[in-house]
Design a protein around this motif. Structure first.
Motif, short mmCIF file in Angstrom:
data_model
loop_
_atom_site.label_atom_id
_atom_site.label_comp_id
_atom_site.label_asym_id
_atom_site.label_seq_id
_atom_site.Cartn_x
_atom_site.Cartn_y
_atom_site.Cartn_z
N TYR A 113 0.41 -1.58 0.02
CA TYR A 113 -0.23 0.12 -0.12
C TYR A 113 0.54 1.16 0.00
CZ TYR A 113 -4.18 -2.61 1.30
OH TYR A 113 -5.34 -3.25 0.32
N MET A 114 2.21 1.50 0.43
CA MET A 114 2.96 2.21 0.70
C MET A 114 4.14 2.25 0.01
SD MET A 114 1.68 3.77 4.53
CE MET A 114 1.52 2.23 5.13
N PRO A 115 3.98 1.58 -1.43
CA PRO A 115 6.25 1.13 -1.68
C PRO A 115 6.44 2.25 -1.75
CG PRO A 115 4.22 1.85 -3.91
CD PRO A 115 3.70 2.41 -2.14
N ASN A 116 6.49 3.93 -1.42
CA ASN A 116 7.64 4.73 -1.48
C ASN A 116 7.52 5.67 -0.24
OD1 ASN A 116 7.78 4.64 -4.28
ND2 ASN A 116 5.78 5.43 -4.89
N ARG A 117 7.00 4.85 1.13
CA ARG A 117 6.83 5.60 2.29
C ARG A 117 6.97 4.67 3.23
NH1 ARG A 117 3.54 10.95 3.72
NH2 ARG A 117 4.26 11.62 1.94
#
Length: 133
Positions: free
Chosen positions: A101-105
């Motif tokens: 759900y949050m690949p960049n965070r």
């Protein structure tokens, strides 16, 4: 100061609002806070498998965030509450879903073990804070 805007999601959110008198999310300026979301269906049924319940809780968080104009990509803080301790599938599933759900965070996360939650049979509750860029 920005005025708070409250959100009641369709389905279970409307039921909780009518029955218990609370909203699913509040937005103040660019900050969104949501109430705890369990891994329930609109009929307040819980999956048998813990992993499925955690996955459904993530989907419910996504639904509430969307109602307030946010996504998982805006999430900065996660609190998760767990009944029954922390068997390996708990953290494995949580970590997998964070990455999905949050690949960049990578938000900050507080994980708590509790004796019980608001509904019988409920094993997880997830509450998040999001900042809309």
């Amino acid at each position: 100061m920005d005025k708070p805007e409250f959100f009641v999601t369709p389905g279970y959110g409307e039921m909780f609002y009518k029955k218990l008198g609370y909203s699913q999310a509040v937005k103040v300026g660019n900050r969104v806070e949501i109430s705890g979301q369990g891994g329930w269906t609109d009929e307040l049924q819980f999956p048998e498998r813990l992993e499925d319940e955690i996955e459904l809780a993530f989907k419910n968080v996504e639904c509430v965030l969307a109602a307030a104009g946010a996504t998982w990509e805006h999430v900065i803080h996660v609190n998760s509450y767990h009944v029954g301790g922390f068997p390996p599938e708990t953290n494995e599933t949580m970590a997998r879903l964070f990455r999905q759900y949050m690949p960049n965070r990578a938000p900050i996360w507080t994980e708590l073990g509790v004796a019980e939650l608001g509904a019988p049979g409920m094993r997880i509750e997830i509450r998040v804070t999001a900042i809309i860029d």
